[in-house]
Design an enzyme around this catalytic site. Sequence first.
Site, PDB file in Angstrom:
ATOM      1  N   HIS A 187       0.852  -1.185   0.000  1.00  0.00           N
ATOM      2  CA  HIS A 187       0.000   0.000   0.000  1.00  0.00           C
ATOM      3  C   HIS A 187       0.882   1.228   0.000  1.00  0.00           C
ATOM      4  O   HIS A 187       1.938   1.232   0.625  1.00  0.00           O
ATOM      5  CB  HIS A 187      -0.898  -0.002   1.251  1.00  0.00           C
ATOM      6  CG  HIS A 187      -2.041   0.939   1.128  1.00  0.00           C
ATOM      7  ND1 HIS A 187      -1.933   2.267   1.424  1.00  0.00           N
ATOM      8  CD2 HIS A 187      -3.314   0.734   0.692  1.00  0.00           C
ATOM      9  CE1 HIS A 187      -3.099   2.845   1.189  1.00  0.00           C
ATOM     10  NE2 HIS A 187      -3.949   1.950   0.750  1.00  0.00           N
ATOM     11  N   ASP A 192      -8.016  -5.139  -0.004  1.00  0.00           N
ATOM     12  CA  ASP A 192      -8.568  -5.974  -1.066  1.00  0.00           C
ATOM     13  C   ASP A 192      -8.145  -7.430  -0.997  1.00  0.00           C
ATOM     14  O   ASP A 192      -8.631  -8.243  -1.777  1.00  0.00           O
ATOM     15  CB  ASP A 192      -8.166  -5.394  -2.433  1.00  0.00           C
ATOM     16  CG  ASP A 192      -8.996  -4.179  -2.753  1.00  0.00           C
ATOM     17  OD1 ASP A 192     -10.163  -4.162  -2.328  1.00  0.00           O
ATOM     18  OD2 ASP A 192      -8.493  -3.262  -3.407  1.00  0.00           O
TER      19      ASP A 192
HETATM   20  N1  ACO Z   1       4.207  -7.715  -4.915  1.00  0.00           N
HETATM   21  C1  ACO Z   1       5.553  -7.720  -5.079  1.00  0.00           C
HETATM   22  N2  ACO Z   1       6.350  -6.638  -4.900  1.00  0.00           N
HETATM   23  C2  ACO Z   1       5.738  -5.494  -4.549  1.00  0.00           C
HETATM   24  C3  ACO Z   1       4.351  -5.393  -4.368  1.00  0.00           C
HETATM   25  C4  ACO Z   1       3.573  -6.563  -4.564  1.00  0.00           C
HETATM   26  N3  ACO Z   1       2.242  -6.529  -4.399  1.00  0.00           N
HETATM   27  N4  ACO Z   1       4.022  -4.122  -4.036  1.00  0.00           N
HETATM   28  C5  ACO Z   1       5.165  -3.445  -4.006  1.00  0.00           C
HETATM   29  N5  ACO Z   1       6.219  -4.257  -4.321  1.00  0.00           N
HETATM   30  C6  ACO Z   1       7.638  -3.903  -4.313  1.00  0.00           C
HETATM   31  C7  ACO Z   1       8.019  -3.086  -5.552  1.00  0.00           C
HETATM   32  O1  ACO Z   1       8.449  -3.926  -6.598  1.00  0.00           O
HETATM   33  C8  ACO Z   1       9.106  -2.209  -4.995  1.00  0.00           C
HETATM   34  O2  ACO Z   1      10.263  -2.985  -4.878  1.00  0.00           O
HETATM   35  P1  ACO Z   1      11.729  -2.321  -5.138  1.00  0.00           P
HETATM   36  O3  ACO Z   1      11.877  -1.272  -4.067  1.00  0.00           O
HETATM   37  O4  ACO Z   1      12.671  -3.445  -5.026  1.00  0.00           O
HETATM   38  O5  ACO Z   1      11.671  -1.722  -6.526  1.00  0.00           O
HETATM   39  C9  ACO Z   1       8.657  -1.894  -3.580  1.00  0.00           C
HETATM   40  O6  ACO Z   1       7.840  -3.030  -3.207  1.00  0.00           O
HETATM   41  C10 ACO Z   1       7.843  -0.624  -3.450  1.00  0.00           C
HETATM   42  O7  ACO Z   1       6.749  -0.687  -4.352  1.00  0.00           O
HETATM   43  P2  ACO Z   1       6.171   0.547  -5.158  1.00  0.00           P
HETATM   44  O8  ACO Z   1       5.457   0.043  -6.361  1.00  0.00           O
HETATM   45  O9  ACO Z   1       7.245   1.579  -5.346  1.00  0.00           O
HETATM   46  O10 ACO Z   1       5.132   1.121  -4.087  1.00  0.00           O
HETATM   47  P3  ACO Z   1       3.944   2.085  -4.399  1.00  0.00           P
HETATM   48  O11 ACO Z   1       3.643   2.781  -3.134  1.00  0.00           O
HETATM   49  O12 ACO Z   1       4.235   2.901  -5.616  1.00  0.00           O
HETATM   50  O13 ACO Z   1       2.752   1.070  -4.814  1.00  0.00           O
HETATM   51  C11 ACO Z   1       0.908  -0.385  -4.684  1.00  0.00           C
HETATM   52  C12 ACO Z   1       1.747   0.689  -3.965  1.00  0.00           C
HETATM   53  C13 ACO Z   1       0.501   0.133  -6.082  1.00  0.00           C
HETATM   54  C14 ACO Z   1      -0.372  -0.650  -3.878  1.00  0.00           C
HETATM   55  C15 ACO Z   1       1.752  -1.678  -4.823  1.00  0.00           C
HETATM   56  O14 ACO Z   1       2.102  -2.162  -3.547  1.00  0.00           O
HETATM   57  C16 ACO Z   1       1.040  -2.767  -5.628  1.00  0.00           C
HETATM   58  O15 ACO Z   1       1.141  -2.779  -6.858  1.00  0.00           O
HETATM   59  N6  ACO Z   1       0.303  -3.685  -4.943  1.00  0.00           N
HETATM   60  C17 ACO Z   1      -0.467  -4.700  -5.637  1.00  0.00           C
HETATM   61  C18 ACO Z   1      -1.787  -4.117  -6.146  1.00  0.00           C
HETATM   62  C19 ACO Z   1      -2.773  -3.858  -5.035  1.00  0.00           C
HETATM   63  O16 ACO Z   1      -3.016  -4.688  -4.186  1.00  0.00           O
HETATM   64  N7  ACO Z   1      -3.390  -2.663  -5.102  1.00  0.00           N
HETATM   65  C20 ACO Z   1      -4.432  -2.258  -4.150  1.00  0.00           C
HETATM   66  C21 ACO Z   1      -3.935  -1.163  -3.275  1.00  0.00           C
HETATM   67  S1  ACO Z   1      -5.099  -0.795  -2.029  1.00  0.00           S
HETATM   68  C22 ACO Z   1      -6.262   0.059  -2.824  1.00  0.00           C
HETATM   69  O17 ACO Z   1      -6.095   0.770  -3.763  1.00  0.00           O
HETATM   70  C23 ACO Z   1      -7.575  -0.104  -2.304  1.00  0.00           C
END
Ligand code: ACO
Length: 429
Positions: free
Chosen positions: A308, A365
């Site tokens: 998140h 979610d």
């Molecule tokens: N699975 C694997 N790796 C992940 C995940 C995941 N679900 N989420 C983040 N990471 C990793 C990224 O690859 C990144 O790694 P790095 O630092 O080695 O490059 C690090 O964790 C940080 O991730 P970011 O994408 O920079 O974090 P951001 O805050 O931009 O994204 C997000 C947040 C979009 C929710 C992300 O965690 C994600 O894609 N999650 C899966 C989709 C999801 O569940 N979305 C619902 C969110 S809640 C909502 O909207 C109601």
Amino acid sequence: MAEETAEIKVGDKSIELPLITGTENETAINIGKLRAESGLITLDPGYKNTGATQSAITFLDGEKGILRHRGYSIEELAENSTFLEVAYLLIYGELPTPAEYETFTKDITHHTLVHEDFKKILDGFPASSHPMGVLSSLVTAMTAFYPESLDPNRSKEAVYMSIVRILAKMPTFAAWAFKNQMGHPVVYPKNNLDYCSNFLHMMFNLPSQDYDVDPVVSAALNKLLILHADHEQNCSTSTVRIVGSSQASLYVSLSAGINALWGPLHGGANQAVIEMLENIKADGGDTQKWMDKAKDKNDPFRLMGFGHRVYKNFDPRAKIIKKAADDVLEKLGVVDPVLDIAKGLEEVALKDPYFVERNLYPNVDFYSGIIYRALGIPTEMFTVMFALGRLPGWIAQWKEMRENNEPIGRPRQVYVGETERPYVDMSKR
Ligand code: ACO
């Protein structure tokens, strides 16, 4: 007391900028005059560290896992209130008195029916239409049926009516989007049912088979909608505020929010989680294999429902939903093998250094889809359910933005394209 300031040094020039502190002691540097004084702008892709507004609706502390609406904790609201009570709280700032609640629910109940011509619009959508696309279209179509809603500067009473109408009609649109997909006749709302029961009635009644609303299902839906009701400046809410900042009407601002919510990194995640869990099940249930895929930087797969932007400890909504999933499945006597896969994944992820180091925890979610499934709601409707829940939050944020007279939203950029060059005639390219 002297105003607290922050100092930014660029070369040998120093610029003093005021600090703004919120009621929960969150502090921000107000960069409003930075450009005028220095020619500089700030750059923050994804607005990861940028406050877009001062808001009094929702407080969220991602480190401590706190979520409060107008000061009331999400745990207490989810336990004790109805969705319309929370809607009133978000939109009008206080919990309603019994009289206010009665008027609000009565007004909403009396506007659940939609103009018959909406059926003609619905008929134009093929059954293959995703219900999110149908929903956002029908919400935009509200502008045609209520042209007076186009002017967001009309009287308080007019804005109240726009709010009541959309809260009343969204469940009807949502259920009808599902009926359209199924090729079934639409079911009209029933005014003797409460908000959640009425939605379930419109979703599941068939001419060939009566559907009696199960109070367990209705109560679970009430809780789920409350848990999604607002989440401060997320992607869809920011979209609603930014569209509304051009003085676009409530309905089109909401429609834009619905579209922003659709993506799998936001509200679309609940559909993506179930699809992922189903894939893992079909693949033999080897959770470690999928964990390894999520960690592999050359593999685009992400563990959906994990991570998140703001919560870096735990998502308080996920905690409540996980327990609700257990309760609902038990009460309804539903056995869903996908729940075990979800729990297994969570267990492995919470111990895995990749997830621990990046503070990746289950979000709202991760378990919500499992409950929706147990309630009989099909996968493609999950994000629609999220939109139904988020509606009062979007309305409250739109209203606050309007009442604060916020300027049009218009970020800047750092241009990195070609510098000026002469036009090249087509024959010479
Ligand atoms: N699975 C694997 N790796 C992940 C995940 C995941 N679900 N989420 C983040 N990471 C990793 C990224 O690859 C990144 O790694 P790095 O630092 O080695 O490059 C690090 O964790 C940080 O991730 P970011 O994408 O920079 O974090 P951001 O805050 O931009 O994204 C997000 C947040 C979009 C929710 C992300 O965690 C994600 O894609 N999650 C899966 C989709 C999801 O569940 N979305 C619902 C969110 S809640 C909502 O909207 C109601």
